[in-house]
Design a protein around this motif. Sequence first.
Motif, PDB file in Angstrom:
ATOM      1  N   TYR A 353      50.677  40.927  34.329  1.00 36.42           N
ATOM      2  CA  TYR A 353      49.998  39.789  34.970  1.00 36.42           C
ATOM      3  C   TYR A 353      48.929  40.279  35.947  1.00 36.42           C
ATOM      4  O   TYR A 353      47.803  39.783  35.972  1.00 36.42           O
ATOM      5  N   ASN A 354      49.283  41.287  36.751  1.00 39.58           N
ATOM      6  CA  ASN A 354      48.323  41.830  37.732  1.00 39.58           C
ATOM      7  C   ASN A 354      47.128  42.483  37.036  1.00 39.58           C
ATOM      8  O   ASN A 354      46.003  42.431  37.541  1.00 39.58           O
ATOM      9  N   THR A 355      47.379  43.099  35.879  1.00 38.21           N
ATOM     10  CA  THR A 355      46.287  43.716  35.120  1.00 38.21           C
ATOM     11  C   THR A 355      45.292  42.664  34.649  1.00 38.21           C
ATOM     12  O   THR A 355      44.076  42.822  34.791  1.00 38.21           O
ATOM     13  N   VAL A 356      45.819  41.564  34.092  1.00 39.21           N
ATOM     14  CA  VAL A 356      44.951  40.480  33.608  1.00 39.21           C
ATOM     15  C   VAL A 356      44.222  39.828  34.768  1.00 39.21           C
ATOM     16  O   VAL A 356      43.012  39.542  34.687  1.00 39.21           O
ATOM     17  N   LEU A 357      44.940  39.598  35.881  1.00 33.70           N
ATOM     18  CA  LEU A 357      44.320  38.973  37.057  1.00 33.70           C
ATOM     19  C   LEU A 357      43.195  39.837  37.609  1.00 33.70           C
ATOM     20  O   LEU A 357      42.111  39.341  37.959  1.00 33.70           O
ATOM     21  N   LYS A 358      43.433  41.139  37.668  1.00 35.43           N
ATOM     22  CA  LYS A 358      42.404  42.052  38.173  1.00 35.43           C
ATOM     23  C   LYS A 358      41.149  41.992  37.306  1.00 35.43           C
ATOM     24  O   LYS A 358      40.025  41.904  37.814  1.00 35.43           O
ATOM     25  N   GLU A 359      41.336  42.037  35.974  1.00 28.33           N
ATOM     26  CA  GLU A 359      40.173  42.010  35.080  1.00 28.33           C
ATOM     27  C   GLU A 359      39.459  40.656  35.117  1.00 28.33           C
ATOM     28  O   GLU A 359      38.244  40.589  34.930  1.00 28.33           O
ATOM     29  N   PHE A 360      40.205  39.568  35.389  1.00 25.23           N
ATOM     30  CA  PHE A 360      39.581  38.255  35.566  1.00 25.23           C
ATOM     31  C   PHE A 360      38.658  38.270  36.790  1.00 25.23           C
ATOM     32  O   PHE A 360      37.505  37.812  36.725  1.00 25.23           O
ATOM     33  N   LEU A 361      39.165  38.808  37.891  1.00 23.92           N
ATOM     34  CA  LEU A 361      38.369  38.864  39.125  1.00 23.92           C
ATOM     35  C   LEU A 361      37.164  39.783  38.959  1.00 23.92           C
ATOM     36  O   LEU A 361      36.054  39.457  39.401  1.00 23.92           O
ATOM     37  N   VAL A 362      37.386  40.934  38.313  1.00 27.66           N
ATOM     38  CA  VAL A 362      36.280  41.868  38.078  1.00 27.66           C
ATOM     39  C   VAL A 362      35.226  41.208  37.196  1.00 27.66           C
ATOM     40  O   VAL A 362      34.013  41.309  37.453  1.00 27.66           O
ATOM     41  N   GLY A 363      35.676  40.521  36.148  1.00 27.49           N
ATOM     42  CA  GLY A 363      34.743  39.836  35.253  1.00 27.49           C
ATOM     43  C   GLY A 363      33.957  38.749  35.962  1.00 27.49           C
ATOM     44  O   GLY A 363      32.747  38.595  35.725  1.00 27.49           O
ATOM     45  N   MET A 364      34.633  37.998  36.824  1.00 25.64           N
ATOM     46  CA  MET A 364      33.956  36.924  37.553  1.00 25.64           C
ATOM     47  C   MET A 364      32.892  37.473  38.498  1.00 25.64           C
ATOM     48  O   MET A 364      31.767  36.971  38.553  1.00 25.64           O
ATOM     49  N   ILE A 365      33.232  38.513  39.246  1.00 21.72           N
ATOM     50  CA  ILE A 365      32.285  39.090  40.208  1.00 21.72           C
ATOM     51  C   ILE A 365      31.122  39.760  39.487  1.00 21.72           C
ATOM     52  O   ILE A 365      29.945  39.549  39.830  1.00 21.72           O
ATOM     53  N   ASN A 366      31.440  40.576  38.478  1.00 18.24           N
ATOM     54  CA  ASN A 366      30.371  41.230  37.716  1.00 18.24           C
ATOM     55  C   ASN A 366      29.510  40.214  36.974  1.00 18.24           C
ATOM     56  O   ASN A 366      28.283  40.371  36.871  1.00 18.24           O
ATOM     57  N   GLY A 367      30.155  39.167  36.455  1.00 17.63           N
ATOM     58  CA  GLY A 367      29.406  38.126  35.756  1.00 17.63           C
ATOM     59  C   GLY A 367      28.461  37.397  36.682  1.00 17.63           C
ATOM     60  O   GLY A 367      27.295  37.131  36.326  1.00 17.63           O
ATOM     61  N   ALA A 368      28.936  37.065  37.880  1.00 10.97           N
ATOM     62  CA  ALA A 368      28.086  36.373  38.851  1.00 10.97           C
ATOM     63  C   ALA A 368      26.923  37.257  39.291  1.00 10.97           C
ATOM     64  O   ALA A 368      25.776  36.786  39.425  1.00 10.97           O
ATOM     65  N   ALA A 369      27.203  38.550  39.485  1.00  8.87           N
ATOM     66  CA  ALA A 369      26.156  39.477  39.928  1.00  8.87           C
ATOM     67  C   ALA A 369      25.080  39.620  38.855  1.00  8.87           C
ATOM     68  O   ALA A 369      23.872  39.537  39.148  1.00  8.87           O
ATOM     69  N   ASN A 370      25.498  39.826  37.609  1.00  7.21           N
ATOM     70  CA  ASN A 370      24.532  39.956  36.523  1.00  7.21           C
ATOM     71  C   ASN A 370      23.867  38.614  36.205  1.00  7.21           C
ATOM     72  O   ASN A 370      22.682  38.560  35.847  1.00  7.21           O
ATOM     73  N   GLY A 371      24.637  37.544  36.342  1.00  4.72           N
ATOM     74  CA  GLY A 371      24.070  36.216  36.126  1.00  4.72           C
ATOM     75  C   GLY A 371      22.977  35.893  37.123  1.00  4.72           C
ATOM     76  O   GLY A 371      21.966  35.250  36.771  1.00  4.72           O
ATOM     77  N   LEU A 372      23.154  36.346  38.358  1.00  5.88           N
ATOM     78  CA  LEU A 372      22.135  36.123  39.385  1.00  5.88           C
ATOM     79  C   LEU A 372      20.840  36.847  39.031  1.00  5.88           C
ATOM     80  O   LEU A 372      19.742  36.315  39.221  1.00  5.88           O
ATOM     81  N   ILE A 373      20.988  38.065  38.491  1.00  3.81           N
ATOM     82  CA  ILE A 373      19.803  38.825  38.088  1.00  3.81           C
ATOM     83  C   ILE A 373      19.052  38.091  36.970  1.00  3.81           C
ATOM     84  O   ILE A 373      17.819  37.958  37.000  1.00  3.81           O
ATOM     85  N   VAL A 374      19.799  37.585  35.987  1.00  5.13           N
ATOM     86  CA  VAL A 374      19.182  36.861  34.879  1.00  5.13           C
ATOM     87  C   VAL A 374      18.541  35.565  35.389  1.00  5.13           C
ATOM     88  O   VAL A 374      17.459  35.166  34.937  1.00  5.13           O
ATOM     89  N   PHE A 375      19.190  34.896  36.349  1.00  9.04           N
ATOM     90  CA  PHE A 375      18.635  33.678  36.947  1.00  9.04           C
ATOM     91  C   PHE A 375      17.280  33.960  37.597  1.00  9.04           C
ATOM     92  O   PHE A 375      16.308  33.206  37.424  1.00  9.04           O
ATOM     93  N   ILE A 376      17.210  35.059  38.338  1.00 10.23           N
ATOM     94  CA  ILE A 376      15.959  35.412  39.026  1.00 10.23           C
ATOM     95  C   ILE A 376      14.850  35.697  38.019  1.00 10.23           C
ATOM     96  O   ILE A 376      13.704  35.266  38.191  1.00 10.23           O
ATOM     97  N   VAL A 377      15.208  36.424  36.915  1.00  8.22           N
ATOM     98  CA  VAL A 377      14.210  36.712  35.885  1.00  8.22           C
ATOM     99  C   VAL A 377      13.690  35.428  35.259  1.00  8.22           C
ATOM    100  O   VAL A 377      12.471  35.231  35.093  1.00  8.22           O
TER     101      VAL A 377
END
Length: 451
Positions: A353-377
């Motif tokens: 459960y902790n493994t899945v939760l960690k990857e969910f949080l990592v995916g959300m943060i990385n997704g938001a960070a990369n999504g922001l870059i694409v938004f700016i472009v």
Amino acid sequence: MQSFDLDKTDLLRIKTALEADDAELETVLKEYHASEIAILFEKLQQEEKERIINILPADVASEVLSEMDEEHGPAELLVNLDPEKRTEIVEELDYDDATDIISQLDEEDQQEILEDLDHEDASSIRALMTYAEDTAGGLMNSEIIKVNINHDKKDALEEIIRQSEEMEEFYTICVVDNDDILKGILSIKSVIKARADARISDLVTTDFVYVKADLDQEAVARLIKQYNLTSIPVVDDDMKLLGRVTVDDIIDVMEEENTEDILKISGVSEDEELSGNWVEAVKSRLPWLVINLGTAFLAASIIRTFDDTVAKLSIISAYMTIIAGMGGNAATQALAVTVRRISLSDLSDKQAYNTVLKEFLVGMINGAANGLIVFIVAFFYDANPMLGLVLFLAMTGNLIIAGLTGASIPLILKRVGIDPAVASSIIITTFTDCIGFLLPLYLATKLLLKQ
């Protein structure tokens, strides 16, 4: 001593020596360690290897054969030798190495080799051949130092000296009773430092690590690593001592298992030899590529569903390939980490459960960070803030899906008894490709074209 790297100079020396007489070849071979000769064998023809093995002393030849990878034919070399030379070499091999090599032959050749050995050696090798290759029994060497728990120091030392005469090295002494039942372990240091009247029963360590013969080799490797052992005793269900697995065998296992996992994650069968020809490579990889082609058609069908959106907003086509590609990369990262965790230990429900939760949080943060870059472009390059919002949401969503699938799919497959390294990659690629196309197209249809 530095590690040996095969280069043209060494190969040329051996090739030149092979054209000379046996005395010249023997002189050149003496400059190489047995493990180096085994590496050189990878580039030599079969008849050249046979000539070298026949020239080498039996103890060196046995070490060369034990160092050779299975795919380079140590068993074939052995079976083609003169029976007398062959017997000398097998008798020099450790029982576990002899078993590994002889097991590669067909039954008729196995019997021919074993019949030429003395009864004790043949019986020991036959016993080892009954165990599965990837278990503790398949790894173990039945040659082991053991002393009786009822011995005193003097008798124990005499027994250790007698048994060690035919062994190259040993790390731990096993303590057994009169029925060969394992009672504990002993270090040679503790015996030497003990009082002259000390008894083994007073020196033995009864809290020790051991393994059953049918335990999987990966579990054996984990125990040796966890407890920093140099060897581990192997017993049967009645605790009767069978042999030992040493750390050098475990190094080979770890390399083999890591290679297997890397090949599987990449969609390459473990049956494909790393130095195999193109035919073997095609047979190994083509089925996985065909399966992947099927999943690619599934992803393409999603694009077909949104033909109107693509026609009216062609710019979305360029961005959605970026989003799908980023999802694939993120999922591969999560998959590699999760498969590695699974290979190191069986995860509990809470750890999973902790493994899945960690990857969910990592995916959300990385997704938001990369999504922001694409938004700016999109905001500055395409002058379209709503397009930027669609891409931000799609990128964030796809990397969340990538993290969840990369962690959860191998865990689910493991629970249902399917090797996660084999099937995870195809399933996860399907998810990230389909979601990577679906999210931007769906969001663009709802938010951009319905305005």
